[in-house]
Design a protein around this motif. Structure first.
Motif, PDB file in Angstrom:
ATOM      1  N   ASP A  34     -32.806 -30.981 -24.113  1.00  0.00           N
ATOM      2  CA  ASP A  34     -32.899 -31.599 -25.438  1.00  0.00           C
ATOM      3  C   ASP A  34     -32.134 -30.813 -26.511  1.00  0.00           C
ATOM      4  N   LEU A  35     -31.087 -30.108 -26.094  1.00  0.00           N
ATOM      5  CA  LEU A  35     -30.254 -29.361 -27.031  1.00  0.00           C
ATOM      6  C   LEU A  35     -29.309 -30.339 -27.728  1.00  0.00           C
ATOM      7  N   ASN A  36     -29.562 -30.536 -29.014  1.00  0.00           N
ATOM      8  CA  ASN A  36     -28.699 -31.393 -29.819  1.00  0.00           C
ATOM      9  C   ASN A  36     -28.783 -30.947 -31.270  1.00  0.00           C
ATOM     10  N   GLU A  37     -27.934 -31.508 -32.097  1.00  0.00           N
ATOM     11  CA  GLU A  37     -27.849 -31.073 -33.492  1.00  0.00           C
ATOM     12  C   GLU A  37     -29.155 -31.316 -34.255  1.00  0.00           C
ATOM     13  N   ASP A  38     -29.814 -32.437 -33.995  1.00  0.00           N
ATOM     14  CA  ASP A  38     -31.079 -32.729 -34.685  1.00  0.00           C
ATOM     15  C   ASP A  38     -32.149 -31.687 -34.361  1.00  0.00           C
ATOM     16  N   ASN A  39     -32.276 -31.339 -33.087  1.00  0.00           N
ATOM     17  CA  ASN A  39     -33.285 -30.344 -32.696  1.00  0.00           C
ATOM     18  C   ASN A  39     -32.946 -28.955 -33.224  1.00  0.00           C
TER      19      ASN A  39
ATOM     20  N   LYS B 271     -19.313 -29.917 -24.342  1.00  0.00           N
ATOM     21  CA  LYS B 271     -18.171 -29.860 -25.260  1.00  0.00           C
ATOM     22  C   LYS B 271     -18.610 -30.197 -26.692  1.00  0.00           C
ATOM     23  N   LYS B 272     -19.483 -31.190 -26.826  1.00  0.00           N
ATOM     24  CA  LYS B 272     -19.997 -31.590 -28.133  1.00  0.00           C
ATOM     25  C   LYS B 272     -20.844 -30.466 -28.745  1.00  0.00           C
ATOM     26  N   PHE B 273     -21.687 -29.816 -27.929  1.00  0.00           N
ATOM     27  CA  PHE B 273     -22.528 -28.719 -28.430  1.00  0.00           C
ATOM     28  C   PHE B 273     -21.686 -27.537 -28.879  1.00  0.00           C
TER      29      PHE B 273
ATOM     30  N   LYS C 132     -18.785 -27.465 -30.212  1.00  0.00           N
ATOM     31  CA  LYS C 132     -18.224 -27.694 -31.548  1.00  0.00           C
ATOM     32  C   LYS C 132     -19.252 -27.380 -32.631  1.00  0.00           C
ATOM     33  N   ILE C 133     -20.499 -27.738 -32.374  1.00  0.00           N
ATOM     34  CA  ILE C 133     -21.566 -27.447 -33.330  1.00  0.00           C
ATOM     35  C   ILE C 133     -21.692 -25.937 -33.518  1.00  0.00           C
ATOM     36  N   PHE C 134     -21.684 -25.188 -32.432  1.00  0.00           N
ATOM     37  CA  PHE C 134     -21.870 -23.740 -32.484  1.00  0.00           C
ATOM     38  C   PHE C 134     -20.666 -23.027 -33.091  1.00  0.00           C
ATOM     39  N   ILE C 135     -19.474 -23.578 -32.911  1.00  0.00           N
ATOM     40  CA  ILE C 135     -18.276 -22.978 -33.498  1.00  0.00           C
ATOM     41  C   ILE C 135     -18.252 -23.186 -35.003  1.00  0.00           C
ATOM     42  N   ASN C 136     -18.641 -24.366 -35.464  1.00  0.00           N
ATOM     43  CA  ASN C 136     -18.508 -24.721 -36.882  1.00  0.00           C
ATOM     44  C   ASN C 136     -19.668 -24.267 -37.757  1.00  0.00           C
ATOM     45  N   ASP C 137     -20.827 -24.020 -37.191  1.00  0.00           N
ATOM     46  CA  ASP C 137     -21.991 -23.622 -37.979  1.00  0.00           C
ATOM     47  C   ASP C 137     -21.954 -22.120 -38.258  1.00  0.00           C
ATOM     48  N   ARG C 138     -22.181 -21.730 -39.508  1.00  0.00           N
ATOM     49  CA  ARG C 138     -22.094 -20.310 -39.865  1.00  0.00           C
ATOM     50  C   ARG C 138     -23.252 -19.480 -39.307  1.00  0.00           C
ATOM     51  N   ASP C 139     -24.359 -20.104 -38.932  1.00  0.00           N
ATOM     52  CA  ASP C 139     -25.493 -19.387 -38.350  1.00  0.00           C
ATOM     53  C   ASP C 139     -25.453 -19.363 -36.825  1.00  0.00           C
ATOM     54  N   SER C 140     -24.353 -19.831 -36.254  1.00  0.00           N
ATOM     55  CA  SER C 140     -24.272 -19.972 -34.802  1.00  0.00           C
ATOM     56  C   SER C 140     -23.072 -19.235 -34.235  1.00  0.00           C
ATOM     57  N   CYS C 141     -23.176 -18.963 -32.938  1.00  0.00           N
ATOM     58  CA  CYS C 141     -22.106 -18.258 -32.239  1.00  0.00           C
ATOM     59  C   CYS C 141     -21.947 -18.857 -30.851  1.00  0.00           C
ATOM     60  N   LEU C 142     -20.710 -19.010 -30.419  1.00  0.00           N
ATOM     61  CA  LEU C 142     -20.399 -19.483 -29.072  1.00  0.00           C
ATOM     62  C   LEU C 142     -19.742 -18.353 -28.300  1.00  0.00           C
ATOM     63  N   ILE C 143     -20.267 -18.086 -27.116  1.00  0.00           N
ATOM     64  CA  ILE C 143     -19.649 -17.117 -26.214  1.00  0.00           C
ATOM     65  C   ILE C 143     -19.299 -17.882 -24.943  1.00  0.00           C
ATOM     66  N   ASP C 144     -18.008 -18.183 -24.786  1.00  0.00           N
ATOM     67  CA  ASP C 144     -17.511 -18.950 -23.644  1.00  0.00           C
ATOM     68  C   ASP C 144     -17.149 -18.007 -22.508  1.00  0.00           C
ATOM     69  N   CYS C 145     -17.705 -18.241 -21.323  1.00  0.00           N
ATOM     70  CA  CYS C 145     -17.503 -17.349 -20.180  1.00  0.00           C
ATOM     71  C   CYS C 145     -16.778 -18.081 -19.046  1.00  0.00           C
ATOM     72  N   TYR C 146     -15.589 -17.606 -18.749  1.00  0.00           N
ATOM     73  CA  TYR C 146     -14.787 -18.172 -17.664  1.00  0.00           C
ATOM     74  C   TYR C 146     -14.310 -17.039 -16.773  1.00  0.00           C
ATOM     75  N   ASN C 147     -13.692 -17.387 -15.646  1.00  0.00           N
ATOM     76  CA  ASN C 147     -13.165 -16.367 -14.750  1.00  0.00           C
ATOM     77  C   ASN C 147     -12.261 -15.416 -15.524  1.00  0.00           C
ATOM     78  N   LEU C 148     -12.302 -14.155 -15.146  1.00  0.00           N
ATOM     79  CA  LEU C 148     -11.568 -13.124 -15.865  1.00  0.00           C
ATOM     80  C   LEU C 148     -10.072 -13.226 -15.602  1.00  0.00           C
ATOM     81  N   ASP C 149      -9.294 -13.120 -16.668  1.00  0.00           N
ATOM     82  CA  ASP C 149      -7.848 -13.080 -16.517  1.00  0.00           C
ATOM     83  C   ASP C 149      -7.408 -11.618 -16.380  1.00  0.00           C
ATOM     84  N   ARG C 150      -6.132 -11.415 -16.190  1.00  0.00           N
ATOM     85  CA  ARG C 150      -5.602 -10.073 -15.968  1.00  0.00           C
ATOM     86  C   ARG C 150      -5.882  -9.152 -17.158  1.00  0.00           C
ATOM     87  N   ASP C 151      -5.698  -9.659 -18.376  1.00  0.00           N
ATOM     88  CA  ASP C 151      -5.939  -8.834 -19.563  1.00  0.00           C
ATOM     89  C   ASP C 151      -7.396  -8.390 -19.664  1.00  0.00           C
ATOM     90  N   SER C 152      -8.311  -9.277 -19.338  1.00  0.00           N
ATOM     91  CA  SER C 152      -9.738  -8.927 -19.369  1.00  0.00           C
ATOM     92  C   SER C 152     -10.056  -7.865 -18.320  1.00  0.00           C
TER      93      SER C 152
END
Length: 174
Positions: free
Chosen positions: A78-83, A105-107, A109-129
């Motif tokens: 039930d993770l959505n903007e209203d909740n 993907k929709k969630f 955007k909410i976390f990126i644009n809201d000043r009280d929120s943070c998004l930490i996206d985790c994908y396979n590590l690239d060479r630089d990482s």
């Protein structure tokens, strides 16, 4: 706000002072490491951990000596903007672990644009990482490796965080 997961993990003093934190992606070992690190840092500052299965389950209970709460939910349906707006005024930090789906993907955007929120996206590590992580391990263990061997190791390191971390520990123990 969007935060690089490697920067967060390697900087042990990084203070993540956001109300809502979404740890998303498809690299589950890195997601687990990020979540456990966030929770451990919050608990070291006196926060009580509550696990939630739905946002509607959130209840803020104040302890006698503690006013800080951290709520952790894994793959909340039930993770959505209203909740999120409904619980915005409650005391505490909310950490949501969400594996990538069509809905996330929709969630994000909410976390990126809201000043009280943070998004930490985790994908396979690239060479630089891998290089950043390996350099940090070498620096903290005060080890020096010849350049040829260094680059050979970097190329052979895994792209999943937990396997990379274990491989580096084995290398440093040699």
């Amino acid at each position: 706000m969007k935060l690089d997961p490697i920067t967060f993990l390697l900087n042990k003093n990084y203070e993540l002072s956001k109300k809502f934190i979404l740890v998303g992606g498809n690299e589950t070992t890195l997601m687990e490491k990020i979540c456990s690190s966030i929770i451990a840092r919050q608990q070291s500052n006196g926060a009580d951990l509550s696990r939630i299965e739905q946002i509607e389950d959130v209840r803020v209970e104040r302890g006698l000596f503690n006013n800080k709460n951290i709520f952790f939910g894994k793959n909340i349906k039930d993770l959505n903007e209203d909740n999120l707006n409904r619980i915005k005024n409650l005391d505490g930090t909310f950490v949501f672990y969400q594996e990538n789906t069509a809905k996330t993907k929709k969630f994000k955007k909410i976390f990126i644009n809201d000043r009280d929120s943070c998004l930490i996206d985790c994908y396979n590590l690239d060479r630089d990482s891998k290089i950043k992580i390996f350099n940090e391990f070498l620096k903290s263990s005060k080890k020096i490796i010849e350049e040829d061997i260094y680059w050979m190791i970097v190329e052979k390191l895994e792209d999943k965080y937990v396997f990379l971390e274990k491989s580096i520990q084995k290398i440093l123990n040699l």
